[in-house]
Design a protein around this motif. Structure first.
Motif, PDB file in Angstrom:
ATOM      1  N   ALA A  42       0.797  -1.294  -0.088  1.00 24.31           N
ATOM      2  CA  ALA A  42       0.133   0.148  -0.046  1.00 24.31           C
ATOM      3  C   ALA A  42       0.939   1.441  -0.107  1.00 24.31           C
ATOM      4  O   ALA A  42       0.585   2.275  -0.716  1.00 24.31           O
ATOM      5  CB  ALA A  42      -0.857  -0.277   1.289  1.00 24.31           C
ATOM      6  N   TYR A  45       2.490   2.285  -3.385  1.00 24.08           N
ATOM      7  CA  TYR A  45       1.719   3.122  -4.305  1.00 24.08           C
ATOM      8  C   TYR A  45       1.618   4.360  -4.224  1.00 24.08           C
ATOM      9  O   TYR A  45       1.626   5.248  -5.170  1.00 24.08           O
ATOM     10  CB  TYR A  45       0.180   2.490  -4.248  1.00 24.08           C
ATOM     11  CG  TYR A  45      -0.080   1.093  -4.798  1.00 24.08           C
ATOM     12  CD1 TYR A  45       0.398   0.778  -6.150  1.00 24.08           C
ATOM     13  CD2 TYR A  45      -0.701   0.067  -4.048  1.00 24.08           C
ATOM     14  CE1 TYR A  45       0.169  -0.519  -6.643  1.00 24.08           C
ATOM     15  CE2 TYR A  45      -0.912  -1.351  -4.447  1.00 24.08           C
ATOM     16  CZ  TYR A  45      -0.529  -1.535  -5.724  1.00 24.08           C
ATOM     17  OH  TYR A  45      -0.574  -2.598  -6.428  1.00 24.08           O
ATOM     18  N   PHE A  56      -3.575   2.424  -5.900  1.00 22.64           N
ATOM     19  CA  PHE A  56      -3.930   2.235  -4.455  1.00 22.64           C
ATOM     20  C   PHE A  56      -5.208   1.880  -4.318  1.00 22.64           C
ATOM     21  O   PHE A  56      -5.617   1.171  -3.550  1.00 22.64           O
ATOM     22  CB  PHE A  56      -3.393   3.577  -3.937  1.00 22.64           C
ATOM     23  CG  PHE A  56      -3.614   3.463  -2.353  1.00 22.64           C
ATOM     24  CD1 PHE A  56      -3.089   2.729  -1.492  1.00 22.64           C
ATOM     25  CD2 PHE A  56      -4.694   4.522  -2.136  1.00 22.64           C
ATOM     26  CE1 PHE A  56      -3.398   3.040  -0.121  1.00 22.64           C
ATOM     27  CE2 PHE A  56      -4.988   4.462  -0.750  1.00 22.64           C
ATOM     28  CZ  PHE A  56      -4.300   3.823   0.366  1.00 22.64           C
ATOM     29  N   PHE A  59      -6.315  -1.584  -4.859  1.00 26.84           N
ATOM     30  CA  PHE A  59      -5.859  -2.365  -3.766  1.00 26.84           C
ATOM     31  C   PHE A  59      -6.591  -2.268  -2.655  1.00 26.84           C
ATOM     32  O   PHE A  59      -7.165  -3.192  -2.110  1.00 26.84           O
ATOM     33  CB  PHE A  59      -4.494  -1.910  -3.617  1.00 26.84           C
ATOM     34  CG  PHE A  59      -3.705  -2.560  -2.229  1.00 26.84           C
ATOM     35  CD1 PHE A  59      -3.128  -3.936  -2.647  1.00 26.84           C
ATOM     36  CD2 PHE A  59      -4.004  -2.151  -1.100  1.00 26.84           C
ATOM     37  CE1 PHE A  59      -2.575  -4.472  -1.842  1.00 26.84           C
ATOM     38  CE2 PHE A  59      -3.073  -2.797  -0.026  1.00 26.84           C
ATOM     39  CZ  PHE A  59      -2.523  -4.036  -0.361  1.00 26.84           C
ATOM     40  N   CYS A  60      -7.160  -1.080  -2.234  1.00 24.81           N
ATOM     41  CA  CYS A  60      -8.057  -1.194  -1.249  1.00 24.81           C
ATOM     42  C   CYS A  60      -9.294  -1.653  -1.342  1.00 24.81           C
ATOM     43  O   CYS A  60     -10.074  -2.405  -0.311  1.00 24.81           O
ATOM     44  CB  CYS A  60      -8.542   0.626  -0.858  1.00 24.81           C
ATOM     45  SG  CYS A  60      -6.858   1.386  -0.112  1.00 24.81           S
ATOM     46  N   TYR A  63      -8.854  -5.277  -1.115  1.00 18.67           N
ATOM     47  CA  TYR A  63      -8.715  -5.904   0.141  1.00 18.67           C
ATOM     48  C   TYR A  63     -10.191  -5.861   0.834  1.00 18.67           C
ATOM     49  O   TYR A  63     -10.571  -6.896   1.420  1.00 18.67           O
ATOM     50  CB  TYR A  63      -7.801  -4.819   0.983  1.00 18.67           C
ATOM     51  CG  TYR A  63      -8.227  -4.858   2.229  1.00 18.67           C
ATOM     52  CD1 TYR A  63      -8.167  -5.886   3.382  1.00 18.67           C
ATOM     53  CD2 TYR A  63      -8.824  -3.607   2.702  1.00 18.67           C
ATOM     54  CE1 TYR A  63      -8.458  -5.875   4.709  1.00 18.67           C
ATOM     55  CE2 TYR A  63      -9.364  -3.709   4.184  1.00 18.67           C
ATOM     56  CZ  TYR A  63      -8.855  -4.768   4.954  1.00 18.67           C
ATOM     57  OH  TYR A  63      -9.236  -4.757   6.500  1.00 18.67           O
ATOM     58  N   LEU A  98      -5.066   2.440   5.894  1.00 12.91           N
ATOM     59  CA  LEU A  98      -5.220   2.954   4.707  1.00 12.91           C
ATOM     60  C   LEU A  98      -5.958   4.154   4.371  1.00 12.91           C
ATOM     61  O   LEU A  98      -5.587   4.990   3.297  1.00 12.91           O
ATOM     62  CB  LEU A  98      -6.284   1.825   4.107  1.00 12.91           C
ATOM     63  CG  LEU A  98      -5.845   0.393   4.031  1.00 12.91           C
ATOM     64  CD1 LEU A  98      -7.185  -0.548   3.291  1.00 12.91           C
ATOM     65  CD2 LEU A  98      -5.051   0.221   2.956  1.00 12.91           C
TER      66      LEU A  98
END
Length: 286
Positions: A42, A45, A56, A59-60, A63, A98
């Motif tokens: 994370a 990114y 990013f 990715f969040c 997840y 995050l």
């Protein structure tokens, strides 16, 4: 079982954390690899040049879908979600992390120490609490775990002043710069006011030491076998702090960080019960 991907991310990301972690028992070591790979990915990114904002946020999203039960096929995310569920890492801790990483995409300065500490909670304190879970520490250890994460992150800020400036960031509170009469932390500014910059760095190191003292109060919660890698990493950050305090302008010359050999030597000394003091740090050389 950690994958080659976890190993490569961790080894590439941090000499201090990677080498220290090798002194954990295997089961805990593997969990640390999984945790670090997630937070490092994370962070990479938002620290990329240019920043990879879309990646990013993707990715969040991946997840969160994995946490809801939809495996992603990404070993970094899926292994981390499994770790979360197994050792009871709180989802709100991950959300906090995050959130702070996302702030790096749009926020470059912090006006007050309160503003910065809000960022530090997500970027480092929650990671300290996740590490406490990895080591199965009691709830009473969490304040110290938070302080250790925060203190280590703060040393990174001091060490990486020049690197952060290149990305347009200044993590130190603007109110602090004003106190020392600094209009910025660019080398062209600080080299014209060497005394002010030295005093500024001294002030920041003292702030780090106050948080480190809170962290030290929690080492009694860590079983002796697990204390070795944690103490080693902590000592190496103290070594970094003392080296910069003795020569503040070194932050513009190179990235101050201990070698793998120094870290291993410190871990061996810690195993034998030798603890690093500020005086020890000041006496060590490259």
């Amino acid at each position: 079982m950690v994958s080659r991907t976890h190993f490569q991310i961790f080894r590439r990301g941090s000499t201090t954390y990677f080498t220290s972690t090798l002194f954990f028992p295997q089961a805990i070591r593997e969990d640390v690899f999984v945790l670090y790979s997630f937070v490092r990915t994370a962070d990479d990114y938002v620290d990329a040049v240019p920043q990879q904002g879309e990646e990013f946020w993707a990715f969040c999203d991946t997840y969160r879908r994995a946490l809801a039960g939809e495996p992603s096929g990404d070993v970094v995310i899926d292994h981390f979600v499994e770790l979360m569920q197994r050792i009871k890492i709180k989802p709100e801790w991950v959300d906090g992390f995050l959130d702070s990483m996302g702030r790096d995409l749009h926020q470059n300065t912090y006006e007050t120490i309160a503003d910065l500490e809000s960022y530090l909670y997500g970027s480092s304190e929650v990671v300290g609490m996740m590490m406490a879970r990895v080591m199965s520490l009691p709830e009473e250890s969490l304040p110290a775990a938070r302080a250790l994460g925060k203190s280590m992150q703060f040393i990174n800020f001091i060490r990486d002043i020049d690197e952060d400036l290149a990305m347009g960031r200044t993590y130190f509170p603007q109110e602090d710069l004003a106190v020392f009469g600094l209009s910025g932390l660019e080398s062209s500014v600080t080299r014209n006011r060497p005394d002010a910059f030295s005093q500024f760095i001294e002030y920041q190191v003292e702030r780090y030491l106050s948080w480190q003292k809170q962290a030290d109060d929690g080492f009694s919660f860590i079983p002796p076998r697990l204390r070795i890698p944690v103490r080693t990493a902590s000592d190496m950050y103290q070594w970094t702090a003392e080296k910069i305090r003795r020569d503040p302008f070194v932050v513009y010359d190179h990235k101050v960080k201990p070698s793998a050999g120094r870290i291993v030597a410190r871990a061996c000394a810690t195993t034998l019960g030798v603890h690093l003091s500020p005086a020890d740090c000041a006496g060590e050389t490259e």
